[in-house]
Design a protein around this motif. Structure first.
Motif, PDB file in Angstrom:
ATOM      1  N   TRP A   1      -1.390  -7.074 -11.753  1.00 51.70           N
ATOM      2  CA  TRP A   1      -2.766  -6.626 -11.434  1.00 51.70           C
ATOM      3  C   TRP A   1      -3.085  -6.666  -9.942  1.00 51.70           C
ATOM      4  N   PRO A   2      -2.708  -7.740  -9.237  1.00 53.91           N
ATOM      5  CA  PRO A   2      -3.014  -7.700  -7.797  1.00 53.91           C
ATOM      6  C   PRO A   2      -2.352  -6.515  -7.088  1.00 53.91           C
ATOM      7  N   SER A   3      -1.116  -6.179  -7.474  1.00 55.60           N
ATOM      8  CA  SER A   3      -0.445  -5.048  -6.819  1.00 55.60           C
ATOM      9  C   SER A   3      -1.122  -3.723  -7.155  1.00 55.60           C
ATOM     10  N   VAL A   4      -1.576  -3.571  -8.399  1.00 59.00           N
ATOM     11  CA  VAL A   4      -2.270  -2.332  -8.764  1.00 59.00           C
ATOM     12  C   VAL A   4      -3.541  -2.185  -7.923  1.00 59.00           C
ATOM     13  N   GLY A   5      -4.294  -3.275  -7.818  1.00 58.52           N
ATOM     14  CA  GLY A   5      -5.545  -3.217  -7.051  1.00 58.52           C
ATOM     15  C   GLY A   5      -5.301  -2.830  -5.604  1.00 58.52           C
TER      16      GLY A   5
ATOM     17  N   GLU B   1      -2.758  -1.205  -4.449  1.00 54.14           N
ATOM     18  CA  GLU B   1      -2.265   0.179  -4.364  1.00 54.14           C
ATOM     19  C   GLU B   1      -3.415   1.184  -4.497  1.00 54.14           C
ATOM     20  N   CYS B   2      -4.393   0.860  -5.336  1.00 54.46           N
ATOM     21  CA  CYS B   2      -5.578   1.738  -5.431  1.00 54.46           C
ATOM     22  C   CYS B   2      -6.243   1.861  -4.066  1.00 54.46           C
ATOM     23  N   THR B   3      -6.427   0.725  -3.415  1.00 55.18           N
ATOM     24  CA  THR B   3      -7.143   0.697  -2.140  1.00 55.18           C
ATOM     25  C   THR B   3      -6.374   1.391  -1.024  1.00 55.18           C
ATOM     26  N   THR B   4      -5.076   1.082  -0.951  1.00 50.36           N
ATOM     27  CA  THR B   4      -4.329   1.529   0.230  1.00 50.36           C
ATOM     28  C   THR B   4      -3.643   2.867   0.045  1.00 50.36           C
ATOM     29  N   PHE B   5      -3.424   3.285  -1.201  1.00 44.12           N
ATOM     30  CA  PHE B   5      -2.670   4.527  -1.380  1.00 44.12           C
ATOM     31  C   PHE B   5      -3.279   5.495  -2.391  1.00 44.12           C
ATOM     32  N   LEU B   6      -3.490   5.025  -3.620  1.00 41.34           N
ATOM     33  CA  LEU B   6      -3.889   5.979  -4.680  1.00 41.34           C
ATOM     34  C   LEU B   6      -5.213   6.662  -4.351  1.00 41.34           C
ATOM     35  N   GLY B   7      -6.209   5.876  -3.966  1.00 39.89           N
ATOM     36  CA  GLY B   7      -7.502   6.463  -3.617  1.00 39.89           C
ATOM     37  C   GLY B   7      -7.393   7.386  -2.422  1.00 39.89           C
ATOM     38  N   PRO B   8      -6.894   6.878  -1.281  1.00 42.13           N
ATOM     39  CA  PRO B   8      -6.792   7.727  -0.085  1.00 42.13           C
ATOM     40  C   PRO B   8      -5.984   8.999  -0.307  1.00 42.13           C
ATOM     41  N   ARG B   9      -4.982   8.966  -1.163  1.00 39.24           N
ATOM     42  CA  ARG B   9      -4.134  10.153  -1.342  1.00 39.24           C
ATOM     43  C   ARG B   9      -4.603  11.057  -2.474  1.00 39.24           C
ATOM     44  N   GLY B  10      -5.710  10.715  -3.132  1.00 40.22           N
ATOM     45  CA  GLY B  10      -6.318  11.657  -4.071  1.00 40.22           C
ATOM     46  C   GLY B  10      -5.949  11.511  -5.531  1.00 40.22           C
ATOM     47  N   TYR B  11      -5.247  10.436  -5.876  1.00 41.38           N
ATOM     48  CA  TYR B  11      -5.029  10.197  -7.311  1.00 41.38           C
ATOM     49  C   TYR B  11      -6.370   9.884  -7.962  1.00 41.38           C
ATOM     50  N   GLY B  12      -6.577  10.383  -9.181  1.00 49.29           N
ATOM     51  CA  GLY B  12      -7.841  10.163  -9.873  1.00 49.29           C
ATOM     52  C   GLY B  12      -7.828   8.958 -10.791  1.00 49.29           C
ATOM     53  N   TYR B  13      -6.633   8.624 -11.288  1.00 52.03           N
ATOM     54  CA  TYR B  13      -6.500   7.574 -12.303  1.00 52.03           C
ATOM     55  C   TYR B  13      -5.244   6.764 -12.051  1.00 52.03           C
TER      56      TYR B  13
ATOM     57  N   VAL C   1      -9.617  -3.774 -11.593  1.00 58.42           N
ATOM     58  CA  VAL C   1     -10.470  -2.640 -11.995  1.00 58.42           C
ATOM     59  C   VAL C   1     -11.525  -2.385 -10.914  1.00 58.42           C
ATOM     60  N   ASN C   2     -12.128  -3.456 -10.417  1.00 57.78           N
ATOM     61  CA  ASN C   2     -13.160  -3.282  -9.390  1.00 57.78           C
ATOM     62  C   ASN C   2     -12.587  -2.671  -8.108  1.00 57.78           C
ATOM     63  N   ALA C   3     -11.403  -3.134  -7.721  1.00 54.48           N
ATOM     64  CA  ALA C   3     -10.789  -2.593  -6.496  1.00 54.48           C
ATOM     65  C   ALA C   3     -10.475  -1.112  -6.678  1.00 54.48           C
TER      66      ALA C   3
ATOM     67  N   GLY D   1     -12.299   4.770  -5.755  1.00 44.92           N
ATOM     68  CA  GLY D   1     -12.485   6.064  -6.426  1.00 44.92           C
ATOM     69  C   GLY D   1     -11.420   6.375  -7.458  1.00 44.92           C
ATOM     70  N   VAL D   2     -10.727   5.353  -7.933  1.00 49.42           N
ATOM     71  CA  VAL D   2      -9.649   5.545  -8.901  1.00 49.42           C
ATOM     72  C   VAL D   2     -10.058   4.920 -10.239  1.00 49.42           C
ATOM     73  N   LYS D   3      -9.980   5.716 -11.307  1.00 51.71           N
ATOM     74  CA  LYS D   3     -10.318   5.209 -12.638  1.00 51.71           C
ATOM     75  C   LYS D   3      -9.104   4.558 -13.278  1.00 51.71           C
ATOM     76  N   VAL D   4      -9.359   3.705 -14.266  1.00 50.42           N
ATOM     77  CA  VAL D   4      -8.285   2.893 -14.844  1.00 50.42           C
ATOM     78  C   VAL D   4      -8.081   3.224 -16.325  1.00 50.42           C
ATOM     79  N   ILE D   5      -6.837   3.560 -16.664  1.00 54.85           N
ATOM     80  CA  ILE D   5      -6.445   3.835 -18.052  1.00 54.85           C
ATOM     81  C   ILE D   5      -5.518   2.712 -18.500  1.00 54.85           C
ATOM     82  N   VAL D   6      -5.851   2.111 -19.654  1.00 58.54           N
ATOM     83  CA  VAL D   6      -5.063   0.995 -20.172  1.00 58.54           C
ATOM     84  C   VAL D   6      -4.191   1.469 -21.335  1.00 58.54           C
ATOM     85  N   ASP D   7      -2.953   1.026 -21.342  1.00 61.71           N
ATOM     86  CA  ASP D   7      -2.045   1.281 -22.460  1.00 61.71           C
ATOM     87  C   ASP D   7      -2.481   0.346 -23.591  1.00 61.71           C
ATOM     88  N   ALA D   8      -3.042   0.920 -24.660  1.00 64.76           N
ATOM     89  CA  ALA D   8      -3.626   0.124 -25.741  1.00 64.76           C
ATOM     90  C   ALA D   8      -2.684   0.106 -26.943  1.00 64.76           C
TER      91      ALA D   8
END
Ligand code: LM2
Ligand code: CA
Length: 454
Positions: free
Chosen positions: A21-25, A27-39, A79-81, A86-93
């Motif tokens: 979880w810390p790595s996902v958070g 990555e959202c901040t430093t890469f996924l959001g800035p590069r335009g991933y939505g989820y 999830v908050n990060a 600007g990245v939404k979170v999908i969980v494998d349920a």
């Protein structure tokens, strides 16, 4: 509630398989959001059986959000990060089953469990006992009853038709929604009647995106199309066929790739080049091990307007069951991209830049298709973007391309990053008629879009 399908300009999902979880958070901040991933799609967060294999995550023993990927507090912070970026979170349920019914606990976080008994959660009467094949296991995928009521690889199969089980599963999903989660990948959906998933959906406290895992099998009675009323469905034929075109057929055949190939309706389809199962279990599928060709296949997927794309992000493995890098306590280590086995395909220049391409061309039709009858193809998306792939064994030099783009200078995002009015790679000039010329090496590509106009 209604499904909130991925819509709007940022619809690409990054599947950070087995990331903590810390790595996902981060990555959202430093890469996924800035590069335009939505989820971002994350691996199952519930308590699981103990063990080093990656697939322990698919054997729930309780619904505590406590796994080798992190604690409940770490999950919530992730999830908050992601949301802040600007990245939404999908969980494998994982809701079709619990752990292997032959084994016993404790689970990762200490919960006791044993044969059909998960104290405080489920007892023997909450499971299917299908009465087939001697051990209640699924053998015959030609039999609907067996696929949905028997056990998938001996995993205790929940009676998802029973109201107690439905209520307990909904409580788990609603707990995740309360932590801010935006959607679910419904694991093993084929093994649950579509009506049972519809019932679960109706119990959600607010709308959520659903993508159901229903693997197409030729001739099988249970089809992916049965599930589209609940939300999106994975189109497994897509990655297999795309790999075959790249490996042994022709890219020229891709000119009508999608519904014309018998696939799900584009608005219901979720697609990928590979996922965590197919990269291990399906011969011929393209994966990170194919390097440049894998990048080109992802570039095609991201440029082509069929379905909703997921970019896989993997760790290297030398045996099928090998888990992610972990510490001596069994916790998954931080994902350090490009070292320690973390391949981070979602960060590869070609793939990350084509996410920007997809966002820029959203909603535009395919125009100006070209192919040489073999492995050199090109197409535009309205007047917003243009991709040409040369998967021939030789370079194509001095050819002109009818891009349909507005005149100007563009950064070739396959080879460079735009930064203001400069490009770290080749700059391509489109003339007033929409044409440009380029030399394209063997197994290479050029991609231009209005978001990378200089
Ligand atoms: C899925 N979708 O429907 C997942 O995408 C897939 O990765 C899961 O299988 C499967 N369904 C169950 O959720 C994985 C993995 C299996 C593994 C199971 C359960 O591919 O190999 O099975 O998770 O952890 C393993 C052993 C198997 C054994 C089973 C139960 O490989 O031999 O069966 O555990 O102990 C006796
Ligand atoms: Ca089932």
């Amino acid at each position: 509630p209604v499904a909130a399908a991925p819509a709007g300009p940022r619809q690409v999902i990054a599947n950070l398989f087995e990331w903590n979880w810390p790595s996902v958070g981060t990555e959202c901040t430093t890469f996924l959001g800035p590069r335009g991933y939505g989820y971002v799609q994350v691996s199952p967060p519930q308590e699981h059986v103990r063990g080093q294999e990656w697939w322990v995550a698919y054997q729930p023993v309780s619904y505590r959000i406590e796994s080798r990927k992190g604690t409940r507090a770490q999950f919530a912070a992730m999830v908050n990060a992601c949301h802040a970026a600007g990245v939404k979170v999908i969980v494998d349920a994982v809701v079709n089953h619990m752990a292997n019914e032959d084994k016993t606990g404790p689970g990762w976080a200490g919960s006791a469990w044993s044969h059909y008994n998960y104290p405080g959660v489920y007892q023997v009467q909450d499971f299917h006992h299908c009465g087939r094949n001697g051990n209640d296991d699924i053998r015959n995928y030609g039999d609907r009853y067996e696929v949905q009521n028997c056990e998938l690889v001996n995993l205790a199969d929940l009676d998802t038709g029973a109201s107690y089980v439905r209520g307990r599963l909904a409580a788990y999903l609603n707990d995740l929604l309360s932590l801010g989660v935006d959607g679910f990948r419904m694991d093993a959906s084929k093994h649950m009647p579509a009506a049972d998933i519809a019932n679960l959906r109706s119990r959600l406290s607010r709308p959520a995106y659903l993508v159901q895992e229903v693997i197409f099998g030729a001739g099988e009675p249970i089809t992916p199309g049965e599930y589209t009323g609940n939300g999106d469905v994975h189109e497994f034929r897509y990655g297999k066929d795309l790999a075959r075109m790249f490996r042994s057929e022709r890219l020229a055949y891709l000119r009508d790739f999608g519904e014309a190939w018998g696939y799900l309706p584009t608005g219901s389809a979720a697609v990928f080049v590979d996922n965590h199962d197919t990269q291990r279990d399906v011969a011929g599928v393209l994966t990170h091990r194919d390097n440049g060709i894998y990048a080109l296949a992802n570039a095609f997927m991201l440029a082509w307007p069929y379905g909703s794309p997921t970019v896989m992000s993997s760790y290297e493995f030398s045996s099928r069951d090998q888990g992610p890098p972990s510490d001596s306590a069994g916790r998954t280590q931080n994902s350090t991209c490009f070292s320690g086995g973390w391949r981070c395909e979602h960060r590869w220049q070609v793939i990350a830049n084509m996410v920007g391409f997809r966002n820029a061309v959203n909603g535009q039709p395919v125009v100006k298709w070209y192919d040489n009858g073999n492995n050199h193809i090109a197409f535009g998306r309205g007047s917003a973007g243009y991709l040409t792939i040369n998967d021939e064994d030789g370079a194509v030099n001095g050819r002109s391309y009818d891009s349909n783009l507005p005149a100007g200078r563009y950064c070739d995002v396959i080879h460079g990053e735009r930064s203001g009015s400069t490009c770290t790679g080749p700059t391509i000039t489109v003339d007033a008629g929409g044409w440009f010329s380029a030399n394209i090496a063997a197994h290479d590509a050029v991609a231009l879009h209005i978001g990378a106009k200089l």
